[in-house]
Enzyme design. Sequence first.
Site, PDB file in Angstrom:
ATOM      1  N   ASP A  67      33.536  33.752  41.093  1.00  0.00           N
ATOM      2  CA  ASP A  67      33.292  35.113  41.709  1.00  0.00           C
ATOM      3  C   ASP A  67      31.737  35.174  41.981  1.00  0.00           C
ATOM      4  O   ASP A  67      31.294  36.105  42.567  1.00  0.00           O
ATOM      5  CB  ASP A  67      34.005  36.093  41.247  1.00  0.00           C
ATOM      6  CG  ASP A  67      35.483  35.999  41.465  1.00  0.00           C
ATOM      7  OD1 ASP A  67      35.841  35.718  42.609  1.00  0.00           O
ATOM      8  OD2 ASP A  67      36.196  36.055  40.541  1.00  0.00           O
ATOM      9  N   ARG A  86      32.100  43.879  36.583  1.00  0.00           N
ATOM     10  CA  ARG A  86      31.717  42.222  36.926  1.00  0.00           C
ATOM     11  C   ARG A  86      30.505  42.115  37.550  1.00  0.00           C
ATOM     12  O   ARG A  86      30.036  41.232  37.619  1.00  0.00           O
ATOM     13  CB  ARG A  86      32.931  41.610  37.648  1.00  0.00           C
ATOM     14  CG  ARG A  86      34.271  41.569  37.097  1.00  0.00           C
ATOM     15  CD  ARG A  86      35.153  40.678  37.649  1.00  0.00           C
ATOM     16  NE  ARG A  86      34.567  39.400  37.200  1.00  0.00           N
ATOM     17  CZ  ARG A  86      34.928  38.165  37.748  1.00  0.00           C
ATOM     18  NH1 ARG A  86      36.054  38.175  38.682  1.00  0.00           N
ATOM     19  NH2 ARG A  86      34.193  37.193  37.725  1.00  0.00           N
ATOM     20  N   HIS A 164      41.943  38.438  46.103  1.00  0.00           N
ATOM     21  CA  HIS A 164      41.136  37.852  47.104  1.00  0.00           C
ATOM     22  C   HIS A 164      41.631  36.807  47.686  1.00  0.00           C
ATOM     23  O   HIS A 164      42.846  36.625  47.735  1.00  0.00           O
ATOM     24  CB  HIS A 164      40.357  36.881  45.814  1.00  0.00           C
ATOM     25  CG  HIS A 164      39.381  37.329  45.059  1.00  0.00           C
ATOM     26  ND1 HIS A 164      39.318  37.102  43.504  1.00  0.00           N
ATOM     27  CD2 HIS A 164      38.398  38.403  45.372  1.00  0.00           C
ATOM     28  CE1 HIS A 164      38.502  37.852  42.819  1.00  0.00           C
ATOM     29  NE2 HIS A 164      37.674  38.566  43.717  1.00  0.00           N
ATOM     30  N   CYS A 251      39.139  30.300  40.794  1.00  0.00           N
ATOM     31  CA  CYS A 251      38.642  31.298  39.775  1.00  0.00           C
ATOM     32  C   CYS A 251      37.852  30.766  38.738  1.00  0.00           C
ATOM     33  O   CYS A 251      36.536  31.314  38.186  1.00  0.00           O
ATOM     34  CB  CYS A 251      39.286  32.427  39.499  1.00  0.00           C
ATOM     35  SG  CYS A 251      40.684  32.931  40.510  1.00  0.00           S
TER      36      CYS A 251
END
Length: 256
Positions: A67, A86, A164, A251
């Site tokens: 990400d 994040r 996502h 991910c």
Amino acid sequence: MFKNVIVKTPCKAVTQGITSAPELGQPDYSLALKQHAAYIEALKQCGVSVTVLPADESFPDSCFVEDVAVITPKCAIVTNPGAATRNQETKAIVPVLKQFFPEDKIEYITAPGTLEGGDVMMVGTHFYVGRSARTNEEGIKQFIAILEKHGLTGSEVPLTEVLHLKTGVNYIENNNMLVAGEFITKAEFAQYNKIVIPQSESYAANCIWVNGTVIVPCGYPTVEKAVKDAGYPVILVDTSEFRKIDGGLSCLSLRF
Ligand code: GLY
């Protein structure tokens, strides 16, 4: 073909990662570490060199290194994650990217733009970008401008049902695309050979192609068979602990 993969060791705080599925319980830390180690071994079997970054206790979700950057054949793009907890994870990836790319090949998404790499799906030189709760219109605008500067293209795909873009759709090369849920009928993907994933196995839409092999999460026999029937060698990796915090195979790495 990919030569390199970057992964980041899960931290103990991974048990506190953001989740949309608290009913699955918290990740078991020692099992998450074992699964992460098996993931690295699977990647190595696919012929890539794996850079393993140390755990960072400041960021529970930081093992989801995909990400914080998007790595294209022409440049690396540091994102600006839309999840507040994040957002600052990007700081640690910049020096790592500098080991692989000169500074003029490292680009940045900046506020008010937000973008997370889980929303970006590479298909050759084109990049589909999910407009999600984490990736906004301004982030996509900046991202596509960066792509075009480097001779690449991008387009937006709105999404509403999942975290996502790659939670529900993944390209496994040779025109084959794994699609689940809202992505099954999207006009944007009509040109691909769609491998439609039943709702009961929708988590396994998140498989990764690595140099001809497809890594598939353990426990999804319909998807495993469909990928094998499409002609790919398959490696199974258990991701049960990452699933508890909305994480999947893509991910957990940057592949380039
Ligand atoms: N827990 C993964 C994420 O929300 O980004």
